[in-house]
Enzyme design. Structure first.
Site, PDB file in Angstrom:
ATOM      1  N   HIS A  16      20.390  42.474  67.780  1.00  0.00           N
ATOM      2  CA  HIS A  16      20.887  41.513  66.784  1.00  0.00           C
ATOM      3  C   HIS A  16      19.803  41.297  65.739  1.00  0.00           C
ATOM      4  O   HIS A  16      18.951  40.416  65.885  1.00  0.00           O
ATOM      5  CB  HIS A  16      21.285  40.208  67.485  1.00  0.00           C
ATOM      6  N   HIS A  18      19.546  41.514  61.431  1.00  0.00           N
ATOM      7  CA  HIS A  18      20.091  41.799  60.092  1.00  0.00           C
ATOM      8  C   HIS A  18      18.939  42.377  59.281  1.00  0.00           C
ATOM      9  O   HIS A  18      17.938  41.669  59.054  1.00  0.00           O
ATOM     10  CB  HIS A  18      20.611  40.527  59.443  1.00  0.00           C
ATOM     11  N   HIS A 196      29.814  38.119  65.339  1.00  0.00           N
ATOM     12  CA  HIS A 196      29.178  36.822  65.537  1.00  0.00           C
ATOM     13  C   HIS A 196      30.280  35.841  65.949  1.00  0.00           C
ATOM     14  O   HIS A 196      31.337  35.779  65.300  1.00  0.00           O
ATOM     15  CB  HIS A 196      28.570  36.310  64.238  1.00  0.00           C
ATOM     16  N   GLU A 199      28.275  30.697  67.321  1.00  0.00           N
ATOM     17  CA  GLU A 199      26.948  30.291  66.826  1.00  0.00           C
ATOM     18  C   GLU A 199      27.109  28.852  66.341  1.00  0.00           C
ATOM     19  O   GLU A 199      26.629  27.918  66.969  1.00  0.00           O
ATOM     20  CB  GLU A 199      26.495  31.220  65.688  1.00  0.00           C
ATOM     21  N   ASP A 277      17.446  38.123  64.945  1.00  0.00           N
ATOM     22  CA  ASP A 277      18.410  37.737  63.909  1.00  0.00           C
ATOM     23  C   ASP A 277      17.893  38.024  62.496  1.00  0.00           C
ATOM     24  O   ASP A 277      18.187  39.078  61.934  1.00  0.00           O
ATOM     25  CB  ASP A 277      18.795  36.256  64.076  1.00  0.00           C
ATOM     26  N   ASP A 278      17.144  37.087  61.910  1.00  0.00           N
ATOM     27  CA  ASP A 278      16.594  37.240  60.547  1.00  0.00           C
ATOM     28  C   ASP A 278      15.130  36.816  60.590  1.00  0.00           C
ATOM     29  O   ASP A 278      14.757  35.738  60.119  1.00  0.00           O
ATOM     30  CB  ASP A 278      17.371  36.338  59.572  1.00  0.00           C
TER      31      ASP A 278
HETATM   32  N1  HPA Z   1      24.911  34.256  61.342  1.00  0.00           N
HETATM   33  C1  HPA Z   1      25.857  34.657  60.501  1.00  0.00           C
HETATM   34  N2  HPA Z   1      25.624  35.485  59.494  1.00  0.00           N
HETATM   35  C2  HPA Z   1      24.395  35.939  59.319  1.00  0.00           C
HETATM   36  C3  HPA Z   1      23.372  35.556  60.152  1.00  0.00           C
HETATM   37  C4  HPA Z   1      23.648  34.680  61.231  1.00  0.00           C
HETATM   38  O1  HPA Z   1      22.800  34.291  62.054  1.00  0.00           O
HETATM   39  N3  HPA Z   1      22.265  36.182  59.694  1.00  0.00           N
HETATM   40  C5  HPA Z   1      22.624  36.936  58.631  1.00  0.00           C
HETATM   41  N4  HPA Z   1      23.917  36.786  58.395  1.00  0.00           N
HETATM   42 ZN    ZN Z   2      23.109  37.200  63.077  1.00  0.00          ZN
END
Ligand code: HPA
Ligand code: ZN
Length: 326
Positions: A16, A18, A196, A199, A277-278
């Site tokens: 996971h 991006h 996703h 969340e 994630d990011d």
């Molecule tokens: N959630 C949804 N969209 C996203 C995320 C995330 O954590 N990171 C980049 N796009």
């Molecule tokens: Zn994500």
């Protein structure tokens, strides 16, 4: 061996990530300068100072603004190589990268420019560091299903280079059911499917992702903890969850890491993985996510090993092609 060294030495997959979310402010400014793109911030420091998020949307607004610095094939290559260098230092042996083509095609960047740069980096990471990888195209869920179909059309000539599809961006108000026909088409095409869900959105979105989209893994899924029947199902079916603990705290899904549901999910027998994630926006790459989570929730080394093992087992590498560490 201290915890940090132990975690880095564990062979693990990142499932996971991006790739646009690995754009560090230093590189953002370098690319903006190189490409003559104006950014909404004056400096690297001001950019980092702006990374105080109240929810998913407040992050996405900045994330899409930062992605505007990416223009040329070489930019996407440089971005992904910088990620792979960090992943290698963290003990990642395999990475499945999300990319958001609509973020770029909407700005007039060709789909091929994005894909070519990322794919070239994947090849280079394999040769240079022995890291295997896969690319997963994510549809932006705040856009229409029709827009998603147009993106799939652009992807069709390149399906040999794209291993799966996912669903990201603003979750609330954009349930998986909005994309049922698009994902049915992707399944017919033989693509792997993730989304996703859970969340910020409710557990019901996880159920939709399973039943209407046919997902093989759930990205995040941390709100499953609110629904005992769903927890039992996820444990029974061994659907992997790609959990991103530092992201969840940065986006206020949990106020503190100590309150995260990960240990509860793990104890209930779910196939939990840890991911970043990011990482450029959320303050840590994958090893940092493992270490901070272990400290906050009191995870044992055996549990960390289990989580790393889960990540290898949940990857989309076919069994016949798996390296010795799988
Ligand atoms: N959630 C949804 N969209 C996203 C995320 C995330 O954590 N990171 C980049 N796009
Ligand atoms: Zn994500």
């Amino acid at each position: 061996m201290d915890l940090d060294a132990y975690v880095r030495a564990l062979p693990k997959a990142e499932l996971h990530l991006h790739i646009e979310g690995s754009l560090e402010p230093e590189m953002m400014f370098e690319l903006a300068r190189r490409n003559g793109v104006a950014l909404p911030w004056d400096s690297v420091e001001a950019t980092r100072a702006a990374y105080a998020f109240s929810d998913l949307q407040s992050f996405l607004d900045l994330y899409y603004a930062g992605a505007a610095a990416l223009i040329h094939e070489r930019d996407f290559f440089d971005l992904a190589m910088a990620y792979f260098a960090r992943a290698r230092a963290d003990g990642v042996v395999h990475a499945e990268l999300f990319f958001d083509p609509q973020t770029h095609t909407a700005r007039g960047i060709a789909f091929e420019t994005v894909l070519d740069g990322l794919e070239r980096a994947c090849g280079e990471a394999q040769v240079r560091w022995g890291i295997s990888s896969r690319l997963i195209l994510c549809f932006l869920r705040h856009l229409s299903e029709e827009d998603g179909f147009a993106t799939l059309q652009q992807a069709l000539p390149h399906l040999a280079r794209i291993h799966g599809v996912g669903l990201d961006s603003s979750e609330k108000g954009h349930p998986p059911s909005k994309f049922a026909r698009l994902f049915a088409r992707c399944r017919e095409l033989g693509l792997h499917i993730v989304a996703h869900a859970g969340e910020e959105g409710p557990p019901a979105y996880i159920v939709e992702a399973l039943d209407l989209l046919g997902v093989e893994r759930i990205d995040h899924g941390v709100r499953a903890a609110e629904d005992p029947a769903l927890m039992a199902r996820l444990a029974r079916e061994q659907v992997a969850l790609t959990v991103c603990p530092l992201s969840n705290v940065k986006l206020c899904v949990f106020q503190r890491l100590e309150q995260h549901s990960l240990k509860q999910l793990l104890d209930a027998g779910l196939k939990v993985t840890i991911n970043s994630d990011d990482p450029a926006y959320f303050g840590g790459y994958i090893a940092q996510n493992y270490v901070d989570t272990a400290r906050a929730l009191g995870l044992s080394r055996a549990e960390l090993k289990r989580i790393a093992r889960n990540s290898l087992e949940a990857s989309f590498v076919p069994e016949a092609l798996r390296q010795p560490w799988f």
